[in-house]
Design a protein around this motif. Structure first.
Motif, short mmCIF file in Angstrom:
data_model
loop_
_atom_site.label_atom_id
_atom_site.label_comp_id
_atom_site.label_asym_id
_atom_site.label_seq_id
_atom_site.Cartn_x
_atom_site.Cartn_y
_atom_site.Cartn_z
N ALA A 181 0.84 -1.20 0.00
CA ALA A 181 0.00 0.00 0.00
C ALA A 181 0.87 1.26 0.00
CB ALA A 181 -0.94 -0.01 1.21
N SER A 182 1.97 1.22 0.74
CA SER A 182 2.89 2.36 0.77
C SER A 182 3.51 2.61 -0.60
CB SER A 182 4.00 2.12 1.80
OG SER A 182 3.45 2.02 3.09
N PHE A 183 3.93 1.53 -1.26
CA PHE A 183 4.50 1.69 -2.60
C PHE A 183 3.45 2.18 -3.59
CE2 PHE A 183 8.15 -0.97 -1.27
CZ PHE A 183 9.16 -0.16 -1.76
N ALA A 184 2.22 1.68 -3.49
CA ALA A 184 1.15 2.14 -4.38
C ALA A 184 0.92 3.63 -4.21
CB ALA A 184 -0.14 1.36 -4.11
N GLN A 185 0.97 4.10 -2.97
CA GLN A 185 0.81 5.53 -2.68
C GLN A 185 2.01 6.32 -3.22
OE1 GLN A 185 -1.83 6.93 -1.33
NE2 GLN A 185 -1.05 9.00 -1.20
N LEU A 186 3.20 5.82 -2.97
CA LEU A 186 4.42 6.49 -3.43
C LEU A 186 4.47 6.60 -4.95
CD1 LEU A 186 7.36 7.51 -2.80
CD2 LEU A 186 8.06 5.14 -3.14
N TYR A 187 4.10 5.52 -5.63
CA TYR A 187 4.15 5.51 -7.08
C TYR A 187 2.89 6.07 -7.74
CZ TYR A 187 8.35 2.60 -6.89
OH TYR A 187 9.61 2.12 -6.67
N ARG A 188 1.95 6.55 -6.93
CA ARG A 188 0.72 7.17 -7.43
C ARG A 188 0.03 6.27 -8.46
NH1 ARG A 188 0.98 12.99 -6.43
NH2 ARG A 188 2.91 13.39 -5.37
N VAL A 189 -0.26 5.05 -8.04
CA VAL A 189 -0.82 4.03 -8.92
C VAL A 189 -2.08 4.50 -9.63
CG1 VAL A 189 -1.89 1.74 -8.93
CG2 VAL A 189 0.26 2.10 -7.74
N ASN A 190 -2.92 5.27 -8.98
CA ASN A 190 -4.18 5.74 -9.59
C ASN A 190 -4.04 7.07 -10.32
OD1 ASN A 190 -5.66 3.50 -8.68
ND2 ASN A 190 -5.86 4.43 -6.66
N ASP A 191 -2.85 7.62 -10.36
CA ASP A 191 -2.61 8.89 -11.04
C ASP A 191 -2.38 8.63 -12.52
OD1 ASP A 191 -1.73 11.34 -12.00
OD2 ASP A 191 -0.28 11.66 -10.38
N GLY B 126 2.29 10.43 -12.61
CA GLY B 126 2.10 9.09 -12.06
C GLY B 126 2.64 7.98 -12.94
N ASN B 127 3.29 8.36 -14.04
CA ASN B 127 3.83 7.38 -14.97
C ASN B 127 5.26 7.01 -14.55
OD1 ASN B 127 4.26 5.76 -17.14
ND2 ASN B 127 4.56 7.42 -18.60
N THR B 128 5.39 5.99 -13.71
CA THR B 128 6.69 5.58 -13.19
C THR B 128 6.87 4.08 -13.40
OG1 THR B 128 5.89 5.05 -10.98
CG2 THR B 128 6.53 7.33 -11.36
N VAL B 129 8.04 3.60 -13.07
CA VAL B 129 8.36 2.18 -13.20
C VAL B 129 7.55 1.33 -12.22
CG1 VAL B 129 10.19 0.48 -12.95
CG2 VAL B 129 10.67 2.63 -14.07
N ARG B 130 7.32 1.82 -11.02
CA ARG B 130 6.54 1.12 -9.98
C ARG B 130 7.19 -0.20 -9.58
NH1 ARG B 130 0.81 2.59 -12.77
NH2 ARG B 130 0.89 4.77 -12.22
N LEU B 131 8.46 -0.14 -9.28
CA LEU B 131 9.24 -1.33 -8.96
C LEU B 131 9.38 -1.50 -7.45
CD1 LEU B 131 11.02 -3.67 -10.03
CD2 LEU B 131 12.95 -2.09 -9.88
#
Length: 108
Positions: free
Chosen positions: A19-29, A34-39
């Motif tokens: 959940a913290s990573f989802a918030q950090l990577y702005r998964v819903n942005d 919000g366009n990041t690698v999300r690793l």
């Protein structure tokens, strides 16, 4: 905590981390911000969890749109390999390390 198994105590930790990573990577942005690698990288991942909890954790990770590199103890490879996109083996011999493909057919 003393009455729960290791996997039961690890599950909330992994949910909170994802959940913290989802918030950090702005998964819903949906903007370019919000366009990041999300690793996400996990070392010694899921070492106290059973196969069902591991599968559910990886499903949650995918549902959140996160990518992961998961380093796991040898006894958990059989749980993670069926749900992984790719499995690699890091083999260390003296002062050299080799990274090898590790397919499902090799574990039979």
């Amino acid at each position: 905590l003393n009455t729960k198994s290791g996997g039961e105590t690890q599950t909330p930790f992994y949910i909170a981390v994802l959940a913290s990573f989802a918030q950090l990577y702005r998964v819903n942005d949906t903007s370019s911000f919000g366009n990041t690698v999300r690793l996400v990288v996990f070392d010694e991942a899921f070492n106290k969890m059973d196969g069902d909890r591991i599968t559910e954790s990886v499903r949650l990770l995918r549902k959140m749109g996160l990518q992961a590199i998961i380093c796991t103890p040898p006894d958990k490879v059989s749980d993670i390999m069926p749900i992984a996109d790719r499995t690699l083996l890091v083999n260390k011999e003296k002062y050299r390390m080799h990274i090898l493909s590790f397919g499902k057919e090799m574990t039979s």
